[in-house]
Design a protein around this motif. Structure first.
Motif, PDB file in Angstrom:
ATOM      1  N   ARG A 195       5.071  19.150  39.362  1.00  0.00           N
ATOM      2  CA  ARG A 195       5.536  18.901  37.996  1.00  0.00           C
ATOM      3  C   ARG A 195       4.665  17.807  37.380  1.00  0.00           C
ATOM      4  NH1 ARG A 195       8.749  17.331  41.754  1.00  0.00           N
ATOM      5  NH2 ARG A 195       9.990  19.222  41.591  1.00  0.00           N
ATOM      6  N   CYS A 196       4.727  17.687  36.058  1.00  0.00           N
ATOM      7  CA  CYS A 196       3.921  16.685  35.366  1.00  0.00           C
ATOM      8  C   CYS A 196       4.649  16.251  34.101  1.00  0.00           C
ATOM      9  CB  CYS A 196       2.551  17.262  35.019  1.00  0.00           C
ATOM     10  SG  CYS A 196       1.405  16.072  34.279  1.00  0.00           S
ATOM     11  N   LEU A 197       4.473  14.989  33.713  1.00  0.00           N
ATOM     12  CA  LEU A 197       5.082  14.482  32.487  1.00  0.00           C
ATOM     13  C   LEU A 197       4.345  15.058  31.280  1.00  0.00           C
ATOM     14  CD1 LEU A 197       7.315  12.522  31.522  1.00  0.00           C
ATOM     15  CD2 LEU A 197       5.544  10.762  31.365  1.00  0.00           C
ATOM     16  N   MET A 198       5.091  15.737  30.420  1.00  0.00           N
ATOM     17  CA  MET A 198       4.523  16.414  29.257  1.00  0.00           C
ATOM     18  C   MET A 198       5.385  16.141  28.031  1.00  0.00           C
ATOM     19  SD  MET A 198       1.813  18.158  30.337  1.00  0.00           S
ATOM     20  CE  MET A 198       1.542  19.550  29.218  1.00  0.00           C
ATOM     21  N   GLY A 199       4.942  16.649  26.885  1.00  0.00           N
ATOM     22  CA  GLY A 199       5.717  16.555  25.662  1.00  0.00           C
ATOM     23  C   GLY A 199       6.429  17.857  25.362  1.00  0.00           C
ATOM     24  N   LEU A 200       7.490  17.758  24.552  1.00  0.00           N
ATOM     25  CA  LEU A 200       8.213  18.931  24.062  1.00  0.00           C
ATOM     26  C   LEU A 200       8.406  18.785  22.560  1.00  0.00           C
ATOM     27  CD1 LEU A 200      11.105  19.301  26.703  1.00  0.00           C
ATOM     28  CD2 LEU A 200       9.007  20.664  26.585  1.00  0.00           C
ATOM     29  N   ARG A 201       8.181  19.861  21.821  1.00  0.00           N
ATOM     30  CA  ARG A 201       8.504  19.922  20.394  1.00  0.00           C
ATOM     31  C   ARG A 201       9.634  20.926  20.204  1.00  0.00           C
ATOM     32  NH1 ARG A 201       4.404  18.367  16.785  1.00  0.00           N
ATOM     33  NH2 ARG A 201       5.996  18.766  15.194  1.00  0.00           N
ATOM     34  N   SER A 202      10.571  20.600  19.336  1.00  0.00           N
ATOM     35  CA  SER A 202      11.702  21.494  19.086  1.00  0.00           C
ATOM     36  C   SER A 202      12.239  21.227  17.695  1.00  0.00           C
ATOM     37  CB  SER A 202      12.806  21.278  20.130  1.00  0.00           C
ATOM     38  OG  SER A 202      13.354  19.975  19.996  1.00  0.00           O
ATOM     39  N   THR A 203      13.176  22.054  17.274  1.00  0.00           N
ATOM     40  CA  THR A 203      13.835  21.844  15.981  1.00  0.00           C
ATOM     41  C   THR A 203      15.132  21.068  16.137  1.00  0.00           C
ATOM     42  OG1 THR A 203      14.933  23.992  16.177  1.00  0.00           O
ATOM     43  CG2 THR A 203      12.822  23.933  15.005  1.00  0.00           C
ATOM     44  N   SER A 204      15.542  20.799  17.379  1.00  0.00           N
ATOM     45  CA  SER A 204      16.763  20.043  17.656  1.00  0.00           C
ATOM     46  C   SER A 204      16.428  18.871  18.567  1.00  0.00           C
ATOM     47  CB  SER A 204      17.816  20.927  18.339  1.00  0.00           C
ATOM     48  OG  SER A 204      18.158  22.032  17.534  1.00  0.00           O
ATOM     49  N   LEU A 205      17.213  17.800  18.459  1.00  0.00           N
ATOM     50  CA  LEU A 205      17.029  16.649  19.334  1.00  0.00           C
ATOM     51  C   LEU A 205      17.554  17.007  20.719  1.00  0.00           C
ATOM     52  CD1 LEU A 205      16.001  13.713  19.188  1.00  0.00           C
ATOM     53  CD2 LEU A 205      18.372  13.007  18.813  1.00  0.00           C
ATOM     54  N   GLN A 252      14.670  25.400  31.468  1.00  0.00           N
ATOM     55  CA  GLN A 252      14.571  26.716  32.088  1.00  0.00           C
ATOM     56  C   GLN A 252      13.474  27.519  31.405  1.00  0.00           C
ATOM     57  OE1 GLN A 252      18.382  28.640  31.752  1.00  0.00           O
ATOM     58  NE2 GLN A 252      19.359  27.359  33.311  1.00  0.00           N
ATOM     59  N   THR A 253      12.889  28.436  32.158  1.00  0.00           N
ATOM     60  CA  THR A 253      11.984  29.398  31.544  1.00  0.00           C
ATOM     61  C   THR A 253      12.812  30.358  30.693  1.00  0.00           C
ATOM     62  OG1 THR A 253      12.161  30.912  33.414  1.00  0.00           O
ATOM     63  CG2 THR A 253      10.416  29.248  33.510  1.00  0.00           C
ATOM     64  N   GLY A 263      14.386  30.857  34.911  1.00  0.00           N
ATOM     65  CA  GLY A 263      13.863  30.118  36.052  1.00  0.00           C
ATOM     66  C   GLY A 263      13.833  28.616  35.799  1.00  0.00           C
ATOM     67  N   GLU A 264      13.706  27.829  36.867  1.00  0.00           N
ATOM     68  CA  GLU A 264      13.667  26.373  36.746  1.00  0.00           C
ATOM     69  C   GLU A 264      12.353  25.941  36.106  1.00  0.00           C
ATOM     70  OE1 GLU A 264      13.832  22.376  39.588  1.00  0.00           O
ATOM     71  OE2 GLU A 264      14.207  24.365  40.439  1.00  0.00           O
ATOM     72  N   ALA A 265      12.442  25.000  35.131  1.00  0.00           N
ATOM     73  CA  ALA A 265      11.230  24.581  34.420  1.00  0.00           C
ATOM     74  C   ALA A 265      11.078  23.074  34.308  1.00  0.00           C
ATOM     75  CB  ALA A 265      11.197  25.198  33.023  1.00  0.00           C
ATOM     76  N   ARG A 286       7.015  28.390  25.951  1.00  0.00           N
ATOM     77  CA  ARG A 286       8.375  28.244  25.441  1.00  0.00           C
ATOM     78  C   ARG A 286       9.341  28.058  26.605  1.00  0.00           C
ATOM     79  NH1 ARG A 286       8.072  26.969  20.378  1.00  0.00           N
ATOM     80  NH2 ARG A 286      10.267  27.581  20.144  1.00  0.00           N
ATOM     81  N   VAL A 287      10.249  27.098  26.461  1.00  0.00           N
ATOM     82  CA  VAL A 287      11.266  26.834  27.473  1.00  0.00           C
ATOM     83  C   VAL A 287      12.607  26.635  26.777  1.00  0.00           C
ATOM     84  CG1 VAL A 287       9.669  25.814  29.152  1.00  0.00           C
ATOM     85  CG2 VAL A 287      10.776  24.348  27.435  1.00  0.00           C
ATOM     86  N   LEU A 288      13.673  26.640  27.571  1.00  0.00           N
ATOM     87  CA  LEU A 288      15.015  26.368  27.072  1.00  0.00           C
ATOM     88  C   LEU A 288      15.526  25.073  27.686  1.00  0.00           C
ATOM     89  CD1 LEU A 288      16.723  29.883  27.289  1.00  0.00           C
ATOM     90  CD2 LEU A 288      16.022  28.678  25.201  1.00  0.00           C
ATOM     91  N   ALA A 289      16.059  24.170  26.851  1.00  0.00           N
ATOM     92  CA  ALA A 289      16.725  22.960  27.328  1.00  0.00           C
ATOM     93  C   ALA A 289      18.218  23.243  27.375  1.00  0.00           C
ATOM     94  CB  ALA A 289      16.429  21.786  26.405  1.00  0.00           C
ATOM     95  N   VAL A 290      18.811  23.065  28.550  1.00  0.00           N
ATOM     96  CA  VAL A 290      20.208  23.433  28.765  1.00  0.00           C
ATOM     97  C   VAL A 290      21.039  22.171  28.943  1.00  0.00           C
ATOM     98  CG1 VAL A 290      21.803  24.713  30.227  1.00  0.00           C
ATOM     99  CG2 VAL A 290      19.481  25.579  29.851  1.00  0.00           C
ATOM    100  N   GLY A 291      22.076  22.021  28.122  1.00  0.00           N
ATOM    101  CA  GLY A 291      22.974  20.873  28.203  1.00  0.00           C
ATOM    102  C   GLY A 291      24.147  21.090  27.276  1.00  0.00           C
ATOM    103  N   ASP A 292      25.008  20.072  27.163  1.00  0.00           N
ATOM    104  CA  ASP A 292      26.165  20.186  26.279  1.00  0.00           C
ATOM    105  C   ASP A 292      25.700  20.441  24.849  1.00  0.00           C
ATOM    106  OD1 ASP A 292      27.807  19.710  28.401  1.00  0.00           O
ATOM    107  OD2 ASP A 292      28.082  17.571  27.979  1.00  0.00           O
ATOM    108  N   GLY A 293      26.193  21.517  24.252  1.00  0.00           N
ATOM    109  CA  GLY A 293      25.807  21.871  22.894  1.00  0.00           C
ATOM    110  C   GLY A 293      24.627  22.807  22.824  1.00  0.00           C
ATOM    111  N   GLY A 294      23.933  23.024  23.970  1.00  0.00           N
ATOM    112  CA  GLY A 294      22.756  23.873  23.990  1.00  0.00           C
ATOM    113  C   GLY A 294      23.094  25.305  24.343  1.00  0.00           C
ATOM    114  N   PRO A 295      22.082  26.102  24.676  1.00  0.00           N
ATOM    115  CA  PRO A 295      20.685  25.708  24.902  1.00  0.00           C
ATOM    116  C   PRO A 295      19.880  25.582  23.608  1.00  0.00           C
ATOM    117  CG  PRO A 295      20.946  28.047  25.298  1.00  0.00           C
ATOM    118  CD  PRO A 295      22.316  27.522  24.977  1.00  0.00           C
ATOM    119  N   TRP A 296      18.721  24.875  23.750  1.00  0.00           N
ATOM    120  CA  TRP A 296      17.808  24.698  22.635  1.00  0.00           C
ATOM    121  C   TRP A 296      16.423  25.177  23.063  1.00  0.00           C
ATOM    122  CZ3 TRP A 296      20.776  20.823  24.791  1.00  0.00           C
ATOM    123  CH2 TRP A 296      21.888  20.392  24.053  1.00  0.00           C
ATOM    124  N   GLU A 297      15.746  25.840  22.184  1.00  0.00           N
ATOM    125  CA  GLU A 297      14.398  26.302  22.491  1.00  0.00           C
ATOM    126  C   GLU A 297      13.400  25.189  22.181  1.00  0.00           C
ATOM    127  OE1 GLU A 297      11.493  30.100  21.421  1.00  0.00           O
ATOM    128  OE2 GLU A 297      13.672  30.219  21.090  1.00  0.00           O
TER     129      GLU A 297
END
Length: 373
Positions: free
Chosen positions: A287-297, A305-306, A310-312, A343-354
């Motif tokens: 794994r590596c530290l990277m940036g993410l851009r999205s329309t939601s915080l 997730q992919t 899958g795990e991302a 493209r990935v999905l962030a999964v958490g309360d209120g999500g997921p967010w692309e």
């Protein structure tokens, strides 16, 4: 130079560093208006003019003795023996498994005096890890934290602001982390360029008992308001600078942390070097530290997730970037998803967010250290 309290025994634990400095910090904060600040506006000012931050979560340790450079050379990732008096560098302390123990700025004050700046919560662990080597090398470890306040002036106008405030020689072209001593508001201070926001910035190390005078003088040249910690986090996230306790901790392998400018590829042996060299030579980490851009915080801690489940990876920190007018996040992303634009999905309360994986930084760095841009 700034006064300090010396630990009389080389293995004696550091004293509580926060008492004197807490009082000075409160006094400096009282210089600003009491109405709530606007971190987004402050962050924009840090890209367009200059803002002043109080960095009261930084610890300071001085190492004294003829072998002080040698001690740090063997314990960190940079070529400390190559530093001249007045020079400095950003380095990492690792354990033998190449897991990060502390990010630190190392400044050479003299041939027998080195100043280490690091997250204050890593001061005591670092003191204990250095203490056996200090005893062997007849060095003295000195806790400077209680007696010193750190200010940071950042932005395109920071050179002009500092030039108007300091007495004596001012060298605006000083490289990152190098330093010089001067006077400001009648107080002896150390100034040192710092690149954490990606803009030209100056770390100002001030005796706690002179902090109010120095901060007052600097605020006269800015907007008379001390900028909030939230705006510091916005500026550093936009510049792709990770924060200890959020983006970095002692579970991370250094090759995962995307800090190439902090690791010398030419120096000799140091703790953790074998694994770092092996990864550099034979392959990538998982794994590596990277940036993410999205329309939601994206909430910190959200799992990635992919698009097919899958795990991302995992989100470590996020904010709304006023410069980009969109949310940004930092995350440890698995190697299968490191290609920018994935493209990935962030999964958490209120999500997921692309979200979309991107390289760091989010905004161009106009001032930096080493060869990384």
């Amino acid at each position: 130079m700034i006064s300090s309290s010396v630990h009389p025994g080389k293995t004696k634990e550091p004293a509580n560093p926060m008492n004197t400095r807490d009082e000075a910090s409160r006094a400096v904060r009282s210089l600003s208006p009491t109405e709530p600040s606007d971190p987004s506006a402050e962050a924009l000012a840090g890209r367009r003019a200059a803002v002043l931050h109080l960095l009261d979560q930084r610890g300071l340790m001085e190492i004294r003795g003829r072998a002080a450079p040698k001690l740090l050379h063997g314990q960190t990732t940079q070529d400390i023996l190559a530093l001249d008096d007045g020079a400095g560098t950003f380095a990492l302390q690792l354990n033998r498994k190449a897991r990060l123990q502390a990010p630190m700025v190392i400044r050479r004050l003299a041939s027998d005096r080195m100043l280490v700046e690091l997250p204050v919560e890593r001061l005591e662990p670092t003191f204990h890890s250095f203490a056996p080597f200090a005893m062997l090398d007849d060095c003295e470890l000195v806790d400077m934290t209680a007696s010193t306040l750190l200010l940071h002036l950042s932005g395109p106008s920071s050179d002009d602001v500092l030039a108007a405030c300091v007495e004596g020689d001012f060298v605006p072209e000083l490289p990152a982390y190098h330093h010089l001593s001067c006077r400001c508001a009648g107080v002896n201070v150390m100034i040192s360029p710092g690149p954490e926001t990606g803009e030209k910035g100056w770390r100002i190390l001030v005796p706690a008992d002179g902090a109010v005078a120095v901060a007052s003088r600097l605020l006269e040249e800015t907007d008379n308001r001390l900028a909030a910690q939230d705006s510091w986090r916005i500026l550093t996230r936009e510049a792709g600078w990770p924060e200890w306790g959020l983006d970095l901790d002692d579970t991370r392998l250094v090759p995962e942390c995307n800090l190439p400018w902090a690791v010398s590829t030419t120096k000799g042996c140091y703790v953790g070097q074998e694994i770092v060299a092996r990864v550099r030579t034979y392959g990538k980490v998982n794994r590596c530290l990277m940036g993410l851009r999205s329309t939601s915080l994206l909430p910190a801690g959200s799992l990635l997730q992919t698009m097919d489940g899958g795990e991302a990876g995992e989100v470590t920190s996020s904010c709304l970037s006023p410069h980009l007018e969109s949310p940004i996040a930092m995350a440890f992303v698995r190697k299968t998803c490191l290609e920018p634009g994935t493209r990935v999905l962030a999964v958490g309360d209120g999500g997921p967010w692309e979200a979309e994986v991107t390289t760091l930084p989010f905004v161009p760095r106009r001032f930096w250290c080493g060869t990384c841009r």
